[in-house]
Design a protein around this motif. Structure first.
Motif, PDB file in Angstrom:
ATOM      1  N   PRO A 123      -9.862  31.387  -3.691  1.00 52.39           N
ATOM      2  CA  PRO A 123      -8.615  30.673  -3.941  1.00 52.39           C
ATOM      3  C   PRO A 123      -7.936  30.129  -2.691  1.00 52.39           C
ATOM      4  O   PRO A 123      -7.224  29.119  -2.759  1.00 52.39           O
ATOM      5  N   VAL A 124      -8.161  30.776  -1.539  1.00 48.88           N
ATOM      6  CA  VAL A 124      -7.580  30.260  -0.299  1.00 48.88           C
ATOM      7  C   VAL A 124      -8.283  28.964   0.097  1.00 48.88           C
ATOM      8  O   VAL A 124      -7.640  27.950   0.414  1.00 48.88           O
ATOM      9  N   THR A 125      -9.595  28.985   0.070  1.00 51.86           N
ATOM     10  CA  THR A 125     -10.368  27.784   0.385  1.00 51.86           C
ATOM     11  C   THR A 125     -10.050  26.675  -0.609  1.00 51.86           C
ATOM     12  O   THR A 125      -9.933  25.500  -0.231  1.00 51.86           O
ATOM     13  N   ARG A 126      -9.897  27.048  -1.881  1.00 56.12           N
ATOM     14  CA  ARG A 126      -9.591  26.061  -2.917  1.00 56.12           C
ATOM     15  C   ARG A 126      -8.247  25.399  -2.657  1.00 56.12           C
ATOM     16  O   ARG A 126      -8.093  24.188  -2.813  1.00 56.12           O
ATOM     17  N   GLU A 142      -4.366  38.225   1.899  1.00 54.38           N
ATOM     18  CA  GLU A 142      -3.715  39.460   1.480  1.00 54.38           C
ATOM     19  C   GLU A 142      -2.958  39.255   0.175  1.00 54.38           C
ATOM     20  O   GLU A 142      -2.934  40.140  -0.693  1.00 54.38           O
ATOM     21  N   PHE A 143      -2.343  38.093   0.025  1.00 53.30           N
ATOM     22  CA  PHE A 143      -1.618  37.797  -1.213  1.00 53.30           C
ATOM     23  C   PHE A 143      -2.561  37.761  -2.409  1.00 53.30           C
ATOM     24  O   PHE A 143      -2.265  38.330  -3.470  1.00 53.30           O
ATOM     25  N   TYR A 144      -3.702  37.118  -2.238  1.00 59.37           N
ATOM     26  CA  TYR A 144      -4.636  36.963  -3.356  1.00 59.37           C
ATOM     27  C   TYR A 144      -5.469  38.209  -3.641  1.00 59.37           C
ATOM     28  O   TYR A 144      -6.038  38.342  -4.727  1.00 59.37           O
ATOM     29  N   ARG A 145      -5.565  39.110  -2.671  1.00 54.48           N
ATOM     30  CA  ARG A 145      -6.472  40.251  -2.803  1.00 54.48           C
ATOM     31  C   ARG A 145      -6.306  41.006  -4.120  1.00 54.48           C
ATOM     32  O   ARG A 145      -7.293  41.187  -4.862  1.00 54.48           O
ATOM     33  N   LEU A 181      -4.640  31.853  -9.115  1.00 55.65           N
ATOM     34  CA  LEU A 181      -4.357  33.122  -9.780  1.00 55.65           C
ATOM     35  C   LEU A 181      -5.228  33.217 -11.030  1.00 55.65           C
ATOM     36  O   LEU A 181      -4.757  33.197 -12.164  1.00 55.65           O
ATOM     37  N   TYR A 182      -6.517  33.331 -10.817  1.00 54.50           N
ATOM     38  CA  TYR A 182      -7.488  33.224 -11.909  1.00 54.50           C
ATOM     39  C   TYR A 182      -7.280  34.263 -13.007  1.00 54.50           C
ATOM     40  O   TYR A 182      -7.420  33.952 -14.190  1.00 54.50           O
ATOM     41  N   VAL A 239      -5.868  25.936 -16.512  1.00 52.87           N
ATOM     42  CA  VAL A 239      -4.490  26.302 -16.189  1.00 52.87           C
ATOM     43  C   VAL A 239      -3.484  25.658 -17.143  1.00 52.87           C
ATOM     44  O   VAL A 239      -2.281  25.733 -16.912  1.00 52.87           O
ATOM     45  N   THR A 240      -3.968  25.025 -18.216  1.00 47.63           N
ATOM     46  CA  THR A 240      -3.082  24.401 -19.200  1.00 47.63           C
ATOM     47  C   THR A 240      -2.864  25.370 -20.354  1.00 47.63           C
ATOM     48  O   THR A 240      -3.806  25.768 -21.031  1.00 47.63           O
ATOM     49  N   GLN A 241      -1.620  25.760 -20.582  1.00 49.47           N
ATOM     50  CA  GLN A 241      -1.299  26.823 -21.527  1.00 49.47           C
ATOM     51  C   GLN A 241      -1.766  26.533 -22.944  1.00 49.47           C
ATOM     52  O   GLN A 241      -2.209  27.433 -23.653  1.00 49.47           O
ATOM     53  N   GLU A 242      -1.684  25.281 -23.377  1.00 47.74           N
ATOM     54  CA  GLU A 242      -2.025  24.946 -24.761  1.00 47.74           C
ATOM     55  C   GLU A 242      -3.523  24.817 -25.003  1.00 47.74           C
ATOM     56  O   GLU A 242      -3.974  24.790 -26.149  1.00 47.74           O
TER      57      GLU A 242
END
Length: 260
Positions: free
Chosen positions: A100-103, A240-243, A145-146, A76-79
């Motif tokens: 992602p919810v469990t994470r 539902e958000f992550y779906r 948000l993979y 998740v680090t942009q650089e």
């Protein structure tokens, strides 16, 4: 040429540690991942990402060895993608992902154990729960948000150089997942189901150094803690958000993790 592998995100480092102990030369010989806190590692990410851009600073590696560097925040680090690519464009990348919810709940549980006065999980997850507006600025939510994070890596590395490990299957079928990791690295499959046994107390598999070992390596005291109880409606809203994000991720990597 020396082979470099970057484990850019993980959820159960104890199992993958078995691969390191048998075929991988560690960057830091004094590291103890059972005592290292993810929060502290994330604070060090900026320094580490800067460090790895120069191959000369990587440890000496023989032709027959693989050098592994691992930090959960790389993904998740942009650089990170550009700097790792500039160091070695042939680097192989391993990404361990879980629901992602469990994470997010696991992330919150760990933080809560250190900072008991933080707001509730529900309060941090939503900008407006009534309207279902999820707060993507909260790191625990944003990390999941993979597909979004993967876009940056695919600008530099082909899909064939990135291997995705299911965090769920790493727990239920560690030998199978590790077999696929070994195939990806181009090494023989020496870790089998005889090297693992399931620790019911921790809820994670333990690793035996050898098949006959009587002293397996299990997760440390700070790992495998019970998650805090979350309102089922909150969990449904986050699912539902992550779906759509999960579906896009599945399509991009060509793998269905069945988080729905």
């Amino acid at each position: 040429m020396a082979a470099y592998v970057f484990l850019v995100q993980w959820v159960t480092g104890c199992v993958l540690r078995g691969l390191e102990e048998q075929v991988v030369q560690e960057i830091d010989d004094d590291e103890d991942d059972d005592e290292e806190d993810e929060e502290e590692e994330e604070e060090e990410t900026e320094m580490i990402v800067h460090w790895v851009q120069r191959r000369s600073l990587m440890p000496r590696t023989l032709e027959s060895q693989i050098t592994l560097e691992k930090t959960p925040s790389y993904f998740v680090t942009q650089e990170a993608p550009r700097r790792i690519f500039n160091m070695s464009r042939d680097t192989k990348l391993i990404v361990v992902v879980r629901n992602p919810v469990t994470r997010a709940i696991s992330d919150y549980t760990q933080t809560l154990s250190k900072k008991p006065d933080i707001p509730t999980f529900e309060g941090l997850s939503f900008r407006n729960r009534t309207l279902g507006l999820v707060d993507v600025s909260w790191n625990a939510i944003r990390i999941g948000l993979y597909a979004l994070h993967l876009e940056g890596w695919l600008r530099y590395f082909p899909r064939t150089q990135i291997h995705f490990v299911s965090g769920e299957r790493l727990i239920t079928d560690p030998a199978g997942e590790m077999g696929r990791v070994q195939d990806f690295l181009g090494i023989r499959r020496f870790l089998t189901d005889k090297h693992f046994y399931f620790n019911k107390t921790k809820g994670f598999p333990c690793l035996k150094r050898t098949e006959a070992s009587l002293l397996p390596r299990c997760l440390g005291k700070s790992k495998g803690r019970a998650h805090v109880q979350i309102d089922p409606e909150v969990i449904d809203q986050l699912r539902e958000f992550y779906r759509p994000h999960n579906i896009k991720f599945y399509e991009t990597v060509g793998q269905d993790f069945r988080w729905e």
